[in-house]
Scaffold this motif. Structure first.
Motif, short mmCIF file in Angstrom:
data_model
loop_
_atom_site.label_atom_id
_atom_site.label_comp_id
_atom_site.label_asym_id
_atom_site.label_seq_id
_atom_site.Cartn_x
_atom_site.Cartn_y
_atom_site.Cartn_z
N HIS A 109 -33.76 24.63 -18.18
CA HIS A 109 -34.33 23.33 -17.85
C HIS A 109 -33.98 22.88 -16.43
CE1 HIS A 109 -36.07 22.18 -21.79
NE2 HIS A 109 -35.22 23.10 -22.21
N GLY A 110 -33.55 23.82 -15.62
CA GLY A 110 -33.36 23.54 -14.21
C GLY A 110 -32.01 23.01 -13.80
N PHE A 111 -31.04 23.02 -14.72
CA PHE A 111 -29.71 22.53 -14.40
C PHE A 111 -28.75 23.68 -14.13
CE2 PHE A 111 -31.38 19.20 -17.34
CZ PHE A 111 -31.42 18.15 -16.42
N SER A 112 -27.77 23.44 -13.29
CA SER A 112 -26.70 24.40 -13.07
C SER A 112 -25.66 24.27 -14.18
CB SER A 112 -26.03 24.16 -11.72
OG SER A 112 -26.95 24.31 -10.66
N ALA A 113 -25.09 25.38 -14.61
CA ALA A 113 -24.07 25.33 -15.65
C ALA A 113 -23.26 26.62 -15.63
CB ALA A 113 -24.70 25.14 -17.04
N THR A 114 -21.98 26.51 -16.01
CA THR A 114 -21.06 27.64 -16.03
C THR A 114 -20.20 27.54 -17.29
OG1 THR A 114 -20.91 27.58 -13.61
CG2 THR A 114 -19.23 28.84 -14.77
N THR A 115 -19.85 28.69 -17.87
CA THR A 115 -18.92 28.72 -18.98
C THR A 115 -17.55 29.14 -18.48
OG1 THR A 115 -20.64 29.23 -20.60
CG2 THR A 115 -18.39 29.76 -21.22
N LEU A 116 -16.52 28.39 -18.85
CA LEU A 116 -15.15 28.66 -18.43
C LEU A 116 -14.26 28.89 -19.64
CD1 LEU A 116 -14.78 25.73 -15.85
CD2 LEU A 116 -15.41 28.08 -15.34
N THR A 117 -13.19 29.65 -19.44
CA THR A 117 -12.18 29.78 -20.49
C THR A 117 -11.31 28.53 -20.49
OG1 THR A 117 -10.51 30.75 -19.05
CG2 THR A 117 -12.11 32.27 -20.06
N PRO A 118 -10.58 28.28 -21.58
CA PRO A 118 -9.68 27.12 -21.59
C PRO A 118 -8.69 27.15 -20.42
CG PRO A 118 -9.92 27.97 -23.81
CD PRO A 118 -10.61 28.95 -22.90
N HIS A 119 -8.16 28.33 -20.10
CA HIS A 119 -7.20 28.42 -19.01
C HIS A 119 -7.85 28.07 -17.68
CE1 HIS A 119 -3.76 29.83 -16.69
NE2 HIS A 119 -4.59 30.57 -15.97
N GLU A 120 -9.03 28.58 -17.43
CA GLU A 120 -9.73 28.28 -16.18
C GLU A 120 -10.01 26.78 -16.06
OE1 GLU A 120 -12.34 32.38 -15.46
OE2 GLU A 120 -13.07 30.83 -16.87
N ALA A 121 -10.45 26.18 -17.16
CA ALA A 121 -10.76 24.75 -17.13
C ALA A 121 -9.49 23.92 -16.94
CB ALA A 121 -11.45 24.35 -18.43
N GLN A 122 -8.39 24.33 -17.58
CA GLN A 122 -7.14 23.59 -17.47
C GLN A 122 -6.62 23.60 -16.04
OE1 GLN A 122 -5.55 22.45 -20.75
NE2 GLN A 122 -5.07 20.95 -19.17
N GLU A 123 -6.74 24.72 -15.37
CA GLU A 123 -6.30 24.79 -13.98
C GLU A 123 -7.13 23.88 -13.08
OE1 GLU A 123 -6.19 28.87 -12.64
OE2 GLU A 123 -4.02 28.89 -12.98
N ARG A 124 -8.41 23.77 -13.38
CA ARG A 124 -9.30 22.98 -12.53
C ARG A 124 -9.18 21.49 -12.81
NH1 ARG A 124 -15.62 24.51 -11.23
NH2 ARG A 124 -16.02 22.77 -9.81
#
Length: 392
Positions: A109-124
């Motif tokens: 539908h034209g949106f940007s999106a990324t899947t992250l691991t819990p560790h990657e998300a926690q660091e960010r």
């Protein structure tokens, strides 16, 4: 009864949806009168405060198309009024209820999106705790109702719409031929070929005997703003409440989604939503779990057990927020049985109701749909929003 003044369209309800409809109709060259029971900005309904999630992370294609339109129209409003209402600080979805391959659907539908691991998300984002994969989209963010609604109204006025604040509607009468509506206040009576009702929690009493509506459950919801801890502030200052750009990058909007039918705890009321409100802290709340209320007789006070559970949620899942330093917020939800909106027309009356706690992000697109119905009696509603889905 002779009307004191006639318009092409009358709107009852000057919150987000009514103001957006006035903007759309007035910019189409129509004469518009909007009548609002309360002041221009007030805290008695659903559309107030400085933050709402611009949550684009839907899984239904029609909602995704509608939120894309809304994003375009929010930017058009900003350009027309020179008012910033939308900040794309990003959005994260996580929890057992997060849909697999959600990022792929958003891409379609034209949106940007990324899947992250819990560790990657926690660091960010160290202010949020994650224990499942995370869907992140930079195209989500935060809206400011206290800027957006006056901007919609100012844009409508620039196109000659008229607003009457602090004015209660006392009667609505449809002419025998069904071609004209008369609206009476304490001081005057107005007429128009079409009436748009966007009255939130007051839709049922206003339309009683005129338009059959589904059951609309009015609840008092009680999110809260929580002060930041060192994990939630860019410079490590616990007193900071999120006014600098560095801190904002640490706080996307978020949805923490429980699995369908998950009753793993006795304190987890619902999915949780939240965002950083600059100058106020991190806002977090349960979705649609507040007590049923009469909108004219509300306490505006939090339900103690739900507030205590929300503090527990913050303690366990938001290390960047302080569960013991908080300011409760009070608003209403007006919810349909299926949590989808009502955007439809019956005779000369157009109804926008039942936005079920997730309507604000769609405001300008809903205003466009309501204006379409007001301009064209034969306009077909979106099936998801049609009254006919309730057999009405």
């Amino acid at each position: 009864m002779t009307a004191d003044a006639s318009y092409d369209h009358i709107i009852i309800g000057g919150g987000a949806m009514g103001s957006a409809t006035a903007w759309q109709l007035a910019r189409a060259g129509r004469s518009v009168l909007l009548i609002e029971r309360f002041a221009q900005l007030h805290a008695h309904g659903a559309s107030h405060g400085a933050s709402r999630n611009f949550n684009i992370a839907y899984t239904e294609p029609d909602y995704l198309d509608l939120v894309a339109e809304a994003g375009y129209l929010w930017r058009a409003l900003e350009a027309e009024t020179d008012t910033r209402v939308l900040d794309l600080v990003g959005l994260v979805n996580h929890g057992a209820g997060e849909s697999e391959h959600h990022d792929e659907l958003l891409h379609q539908h034209g949106f940007s999106a990324t899947t992250l691991t819990p560790h990657e998300a926690q660091e960010r984002w160290p202010g949020i705790r994650f224990d499942t994969r995370v869907t992140y989209t930079p195209d989500g963010g935060r809206l400011n109702p206290d800027r957006a609604i006056p901007a919609l109204q100012a844009a409508a006025v620039r196109h000659d719409a008229e607003f009457r604040y602090d004015t209660a509607v006392r009667a609505i009468e449809v002419a025998a031929d069904g071609q004209t509506v008369r609206v009476s206040t304490d001081d005057a009576t107005y007429s128009a070929p079409s009436l748009v009702v966007t009255a939130g929690a007051w839709a049922h009493p206003l339309l009683d005997g005129l338009v059959a509506l589904p059951p609309l459950r009015v609840t008092q919801e009680q999110p809260a703003h929580f002060a930041l801890t060192t994990a939630g502030a860019a410079d490590g200052a616990a007193a900071l409440v999120g006014v600098d750009e560095a801190t904002q990058t640490l706080w996307p909007g978020f949805n923490h989604l429980a699995a369908s039918g998950d009753h793993r705890t006795d304190w987890w009321y619902s999915d949780v939503y939240g965002m950083l409100t600059p100058g106020e802290g991190v806002k977090a709340g349960w979705h649609g779990t507040g007590p049923v209320v009469d909108p004219d007789h509300r306490s505006y006070q939090p339900e103690p057990r739900q507030l205590a559970a929300l503090q527990r949620y913050v303690r366990e899942w938001l290390p960047g927020a302080d569960p013991d330093r908080l300011v409760p917020v009070s608003c209403t939800y007006t919810t349909t049985p299926d949590e989808d909106f009502v955007v439809d027309r019956r005779g000369p009356i157009v109804v926008g109701a039942g936005f079920s706690g997730h309507g604000f992000k769609f405001t300008p697109a809903v205003g466009r749909m309501l204006a379409d119905h007001a301009l064209n009696a034969d306009a077909r509603p979106m099936p998801r929003f049609a009254l006919s889905r309730f057999g009405l």
